[in-house]
Design an enzyme around this catalytic site. Structure first.
Site, PDB file in Angstrom:
ATOM      1  N   PRO A 245      -3.413   4.617  14.068  1.00  0.00           N
ATOM      2  CG  PRO A 245      -4.425   5.894  12.398  1.00  0.00           C
ATOM      3  CD  PRO A 245      -3.146   5.716  13.160  1.00  0.00           C
ATOM      4  CB  THR A 246      -5.707  -0.792  12.934  1.00  0.00           C
ATOM      5  OG1 THR A 246      -6.996  -0.375  13.412  1.00  0.00           O
ATOM      6  CG2 THR A 246      -4.899  -1.296  14.123  1.00  0.00           C
ATOM      7  CG  ASN A 247      -5.270  -2.019   7.702  1.00  0.00           C
ATOM      8  OD1 ASN A 247      -4.493  -2.243   8.632  1.00  0.00           O
ATOM      9  ND2 ASN A 247      -5.011  -2.383   6.463  1.00  0.00           N
ATOM     10  CB  VAL A 248      -8.256   4.424   8.178  1.00  0.00           C
ATOM     11  CG1 VAL A 248      -9.454   5.357   8.355  1.00  0.00           C
ATOM     12  CG2 VAL A 248      -7.260   4.605   9.312  1.00  0.00           C
TER      13      VAL A 248
ATOM     14  CE  LYS B 171       2.406   8.571   7.912  1.00  0.00           C
ATOM     15  NZ  LYS B 171       1.664   9.795   8.238  1.00  0.00           N
TER      16      LYS B 171
ATOM     17  CE  LYS C 260      -8.727  -6.272  -7.517  1.00  0.00           C
ATOM     18  NZ  LYS C 260      -7.853  -7.398  -7.140  1.00  0.00           N
TER      19      LYS C 260
ATOM     20  CG  ASP D 223      -0.766 -13.346   1.134  1.00  0.00           C
ATOM     21  OD1 ASP D 223      -1.753 -12.926   0.503  1.00  0.00           O
ATOM     22  OD2 ASP D 223      -0.597 -14.547   1.421  1.00  0.00           O
TER      23      ASP D 223
ATOM     24  NE  ARG E 130      -2.708  -5.981   6.903  1.00  0.00           N
ATOM     25  CZ  ARG E 130      -1.840  -6.980   6.888  1.00  0.00           C
ATOM     26  NH1 ARG E 130      -1.915  -7.950   7.799  1.00  0.00           N
ATOM     27  NH2 ARG E 130      -0.903  -7.041   5.963  1.00  0.00           N
TER      28      ARG E 130
ATOM     29  CE1 TYR F 267       2.643   6.480   4.777  1.00  0.00           C
ATOM     30  CE2 TYR F 267       2.443   4.500   6.123  1.00  0.00           C
ATOM     31  CZ  TYR F 267       1.970   5.745   5.741  1.00  0.00           C
ATOM     32  OH  TYR F 267       0.832   6.264   6.319  1.00  0.00           O
TER      33      TYR F 267
END
Length: 260
Positions: A109-112, A86, A133, A216, A154, A82
């Site tokens: 972007p960082t984690n959306v 990108k 969860k 992790d 993050r 991936y």
């Protein structure tokens, strides 16, 4: 005959799907990106804004990472398919500009996260997976099991904030070089803190258990939003706890029809 294109199409998934399917992530995303960019060129599109990811940055690097460091070394081995696909958008954007003068650029972007996300526990990203969860743990009265140690850190960006920033880039940002769209370094949170924030937002009173036998992934990907701040010094991000609460409320209200 579109004049402007926001390119969001991609095969995406969380850490564990990436580990299993690096080849699929590479091939499908390379095909998607080449089709979108070349079709935009053939149709005379004036501007394309593509979406990259902070996972494209080198695994071994100094922090914070910035836009000049994308190609400085291999990405993390867990999602190299991936990541390299990108990265190639940046290469292709430069080539279209050099050869044809196209204004093709990209955001990182960082984690959306946010409403309408993919809340699949196995293959989704970490935050929507945790929301699902917690929802199930609350229904069954069981502990919340978080995969990994909870220590990785993050930067999370709310999808509604990202949408506002995309429109700014589409209208005002004229560089071919990518721009990182992220909250500040000071807003980085650990996976453990994210899980606790979700538990609080959903009024989950059960135990949190961390399964350290699960991977992790990359420990941190701290990104600088200095370039964004220079372009938009007054931009206000939605506070993380508020954004999580709104996302959890949406998921609870739309559980039957949410992607999961």
């Amino acid at each position: 005959q579109p004049t402007h294109v926001i390119h969001l199409a991609a095969m995406v998934g969380g850490l564990f799907k990436n580990i299993r399917c690096n080849l699929d992530f590479w091939r499908r995303n390379i095909h998607i990106n080449d089709n979108v960019l070349h079709t935009a060129y053939e149709c005379g599109v004036r501007k394309v804004v593509s979406c990259l990811s902070t996972c494209i940055f080198p695994d071994k690097t100094t922090y914070p990472i910035d836009e000049s460091m994308i190609h400085n070394g291999p990405p993390h081995s867990s999602n190299f398919g991936y990541s390299y696909a990108k990265r190639m958008i940046d290469v292709q954007n430069r080539a279209y500009f050099e050869q044809h003068g196209c204004c093709f650029t990209a955001v990182i972007p960082t984690n959306v996260f946010g409403p309408h996300d993919n809340f699949n526990i196995e293959d989704g990203h970490v935050l929507p997976g945790l929301i699902h969860k917690v929802y199930l743990a609350k229904q069954t009265g069981s502990p919340l099991t978080v995969w990994g140690t909870g220590k990785p850190r993050r930067q999370f960006i709310y999808s509604l904030d990202l949408a506002r920033l995309f429109l700014h880039v589409l209208r005002e940002y004229d560089e071919i070089e990518p721009i990182i769209l992220s909250v500040g370094e000071e807003d980085e949170v650990s996976i453990k803190e994210a899980a606790e924030t979700i538990a609080e937002a959903m009024d989950f009173k059960g135990e949190l258990v961390f399964d350290a036998t699960k991977a992790d992934g990359q420990f941190k990907k701290t990104a600088s939003n200095g370039k964004l701040r220079r372009c938009l010094p007054g931009f206000q991000f939605t506070p993380f706890k508020q954004a999580v609460k709104e996302t959890c409320a949406w998921f609870t209200a739309n559980y039957a029809n949410a992607r999961k």
